[in-house]
Write a protein that holds these residues in place. Structure first.
Motif, PDB file in Angstrom:
ATOM      1  N   PRO A 115       0.815  -1.224   0.000  1.00  0.00           N
ATOM      2  CA  PRO A 115       0.000   0.000   0.000  1.00  0.00           C
ATOM      3  C   PRO A 115       0.847   1.272   0.000  1.00  0.00           C
ATOM      4  CG  PRO A 115      -0.569  -1.440   1.853  1.00  0.00           C
ATOM      5  CD  PRO A 115       0.628  -2.031   1.207  1.00  0.00           C
ATOM      6  N   ILE A 116       2.028   1.215   0.612  1.00  0.00           N
ATOM      7  CA  ILE A 116       2.865   2.424   0.662  1.00  0.00           C
ATOM      8  C   ILE A 116       3.395   2.749  -0.731  1.00  0.00           C
ATOM      9  CG2 ILE A 116       5.008   3.411   1.593  1.00  0.00           C
ATOM     10  CD1 ILE A 116       4.475   1.557   4.069  1.00  0.00           C
ATOM     11  N   GLU A 117       3.860   1.697  -1.408  1.00  0.00           N
ATOM     12  CA  GLU A 117       4.332   1.878  -2.774  1.00  0.00           C
ATOM     13  C   GLU A 117       3.183   2.386  -3.651  1.00  0.00           C
ATOM     14  OE1 GLU A 117       6.941  -0.796  -5.807  1.00  0.00           O
ATOM     15  OE2 GLU A 117       4.992  -1.596  -5.238  1.00  0.00           O
ATOM     16  N   PHE A 118       2.008   1.804  -3.438  1.00  0.00           N
ATOM     17  CA  PHE A 118       0.845   2.211  -4.219  1.00  0.00           C
ATOM     18  C   PHE A 118       0.572   3.702  -4.026  1.00  0.00           C
ATOM     19  CE2 PHE A 118      -3.597   3.186  -4.731  1.00  0.00           C
ATOM     20  CZ  PHE A 118      -3.857   2.666  -5.988  1.00  0.00           C
ATOM     21  N   ALA A 119       0.546   4.123  -2.771  1.00  0.00           N
ATOM     22  CA  ALA A 119       0.236   5.525  -2.471  1.00  0.00           C
ATOM     23  C   ALA A 119       1.256   6.452  -3.131  1.00  0.00           C
ATOM     24  CB  ALA A 119       0.220   5.739  -0.959  1.00  0.00           C
ATOM     25  N   TYR A 120       2.477   5.973  -3.228  1.00  0.00           N
ATOM     26  CA  TYR A 120       3.542   6.804  -3.787  1.00  0.00           C
ATOM     27  C   TYR A 120       3.409   6.946  -5.296  1.00  0.00           C
ATOM     28  CZ  TYR A 120       8.170   8.686  -4.601  1.00  0.00           C
ATOM     29  OH  TYR A 120       9.195   9.497  -4.982  1.00  0.00           O
ATOM     30  N   TYR A 121       3.106   5.838  -5.987  1.00  0.00           N
ATOM     31  CA  TYR A 121       3.137   5.854  -7.452  1.00  0.00           C
ATOM     32  C   TYR A 121       1.801   6.110  -8.127  1.00  0.00           C
ATOM     33  CZ  TYR A 121       7.925   4.112  -7.460  1.00  0.00           C
ATOM     34  OH  TYR A 121       9.265   3.996  -7.307  1.00  0.00           O
ATOM     35  N   PHE A 122       0.709   5.794  -7.414  1.00  0.00           N
ATOM     36  CA  PHE A 122      -0.579   5.872  -8.095  1.00  0.00           C
ATOM     37  C   PHE A 122      -0.952   7.304  -8.455  1.00  0.00           C
ATOM     38  CE2 PHE A 122      -5.262   6.191  -8.095  1.00  0.00           C
ATOM     39  CZ  PHE A 122      -5.516   5.330  -9.146  1.00  0.00           C
TER      40      PHE A 122
END
Ligand SMILES: [Zn+2]
Ligand SMILES: [Zn+2]
Length: 529
Positions: A115-122
């Motif tokens: 989820p952290i990666e998602f929040a960063y790239y999305f």
């Protein structure tokens, strides 16, 4: 099964799919990107092609989206590292050519979803934005000067007409075709294929700002459009007329346009930086501190008549009574010719205007009095009336621009206005009268005849190290920097201004009536013997 939710799902536009897929990814914290796509606008058809509105809506005949960890999944394992992820989705236009259908989907990832990666790239809306031009391209080119090749490259990437980007690029392509040294800066909204701001000036406008850099004017056009604003920079030419030296078209409410426009102008024509002595701004222009930094030798003035109008309407807004004394008082204030006269008008203000207005005045206009009160903010030299000049410019724009134009149409109108403006400003009859007043009849007649040729459509101009070169389709003529001498036989035999001098002066903004043109032939002057 997750797959079941997607497989065979239908969408009637790319927009519909993008919105659905954004929400779907957000729920699952998965990141997909477009690996391959075939835009409908670039498809060749053996059978009847889809209707234009379908091309516009669906945008693609096929799209393959893959997981962010795709990394070419066929490559062999390296040092025990995990292979790329195979999760992917394929979307194709239906055989009936009226919708997009999910034809394949494989949603098993070979890695944990973070989820952290998602929040960063999305980036929500990314799929939709990318459907016109690749967002990475617009992000990269944004805020930079672009040239003809950049524009052609963007045009070749352009997949649809979304947001008028294609139309704007087409206009720019035309501009560079006729004027390869034009300067254009494009600003795209971050991560969107939407033009936020366009700064542009033609090579002729650049030449004008080089020749007449002393006084500049900057204002916003009132009442152009609901969506965007037009700002212009003007200079004063040799005949005392306001001439455009740069334009900035921008989405409404874009902040700090003064800084952006002046910085872009100084980047385009670096020599003006230290030469500008005075810049007059429209009343609503903010962040005046930008001037000090970008034009260090320029004093700032605010258009006095606009200040006056602002004060008057503010007085009514803040509850001033119907009082015939208010307007004359404000006029006395603005036109004060000494600090004492100004102080006296301020004192009077307290007796006939409401306290709220006086407070407003103290806060907003008192601290800047040196920029608009006549005693301090005198108009520099050459009897230039800044307010009148800005008003005339507004009128010219209103006449030249189509009602409620698109950005692309507005650019076309502005460029056409540049071409047409000089011919409108040539009043041969009036000029001939001026020459007749100082010349003997015969040379005055010759000059009048030459003035008649100044508007010649086929002339081509070029700036050289020595001055100017004019090509009339048959021969070339050279002229000096000051535009007082020409190499043609008309000038060399008569020492009177010729059609080439007039045409080049017209183009570069120099006055067409100039007694200096007769310095070498004093015998032509009345009163000479
Ligand atoms: Zn994956
Ligand atoms: Zn000539």
């Amino acid at each position: 099964m997750e797959e079941d939710e997607l497989q065979e799902k239908e969408f009637f536009s790319w927009e519909e799919f993008s919105a659905f897929f954004d929400a779907w990814c957000e729920r699952r914290k998965v990141l997909f990107f477009v690996k391959n796509s075939v835009p409908l606008s670039k498809c060749k058809w053996a059978t009847a092609p889809p209707r234009p509105d379908v091309v516009e809506a669906l945008k693609y005949s096929s799209v393959r989206l893959v997981c962010k960890d795709f990394r070419g999944s066929s490559k062999p394992d390296q040092g025990g590292q995990q292979k790329g992820c195979c999760a992917s989705i394929v979307l194709k236009m239906s055989p009936k050519k009226d919708r997009l259908i999910v034809t394949e989907c494989q949603l098993t990832h070979n890695h944990a979803l973070c989820p952290i990666e998602f929040a960063y790239y999305f980036k929500k809306g990314y799929l939709m934005a990318n459907s016109c031009l690749p967002v990475r391209t617009t992000n990269k080119i944004s805020k930079q000067f672009v040239g003809g090749p950049d524009v052609r490259r963007l045009l070749s990437y352009c997949k649809s007409r979304d947001h008028g980007v294609l139309d704007v690029l087409t206009v720019l392509d035309g501009l560079f075709a006729s004027d390869p040294s034009a300067k254009v800066k494009l600003v795209f909204m971050e991560d969107k294929v939407i033009v936020q701001t366009i700064f542009f000036l033609s090579s002729r406008m650049m030449a004008l700002s080089r020749r007449f850099p002393l006084m500049l004017f900057f204002d916003r056009m009132v009442g152009l459009n609901e969506e965007f604003d037009l700002y212009s920079v003007l200079c004063v030419d040799g005949a005392g007329r306001g001439r455009e030296v740069a334009y900035c078209l921008t989405q409404r409410e874009t902040p700090d346009l003064l800084r952006f426009t002046l910085a872009s102008l100084v980047q385009s024509v670096p020599e003006v930086k230290l030469q500008v002595r005075c810049i007059t701004l429209g009343v609503e222009i903010a962040h005046l501190e930008a001037v000090k930094e970008l034009l260090p030798n320029a004093r700032v003035q605010i258009c006095r008549s606009q200040v006056l109008e602002t004060l008057f309407s503010k007085a009514q807004e803040l509850g001033a009574a119907e009082d015939e004394r208010i307007w004359p008082l404000l006029c006395r204030l603005a036109a004060a010719k000494s600090p004492a006269a100004y102080q006296q008008a301020v004192q009077e203000m307290k007796t006939i205007l409401p306290q709220r207005f006086v407070r407003y005045f103290r806060r907003h206009w008192q601290p800047r009095s040196e920029m608009w009160v006549q005693f301090w903010a005198f108009e520099t030299a050459r009897n230039v009336n800044a307010c009148e000049l800005l008003k005339q410019h507004q009128r010219r724009l209103l006449a030249a621009l189509s009602p409620s134009p698109t950005v692309a149409q507005c650019m076309l109108d502005l460029l056409a206005m540049q071409v047409g403006s000089e011919a409108h400003e040539l009043d041969e009859g009036e000029l001939a009268t001026h020459y007749r007043a100082i010349c003997k009849p015969e040379p005055a007649g010759l000059i009048e005849e030459e003035l008649g040729f100044a508007r010649h459509g086929r002339y081509r101009f070029q700036e050289t190290a020595e001055g100017y070169l004019l090509h009339d389709g048959l021969s070339k003529f050279t002229m000096d920097q000051a535009l007082t001498r020409c190499s043609c036989s008309i000038y060399t035999s008569s020492l009177l201004p010729c059609r080439h001098l007039f045409a080049t002066r017209l183009r570069t903004g120099l006055a067409l009536f100039d007694p200096g043109l007769l310095h070498r032939n004093r015998a032509a002057l009345l009163g000479a013997c």
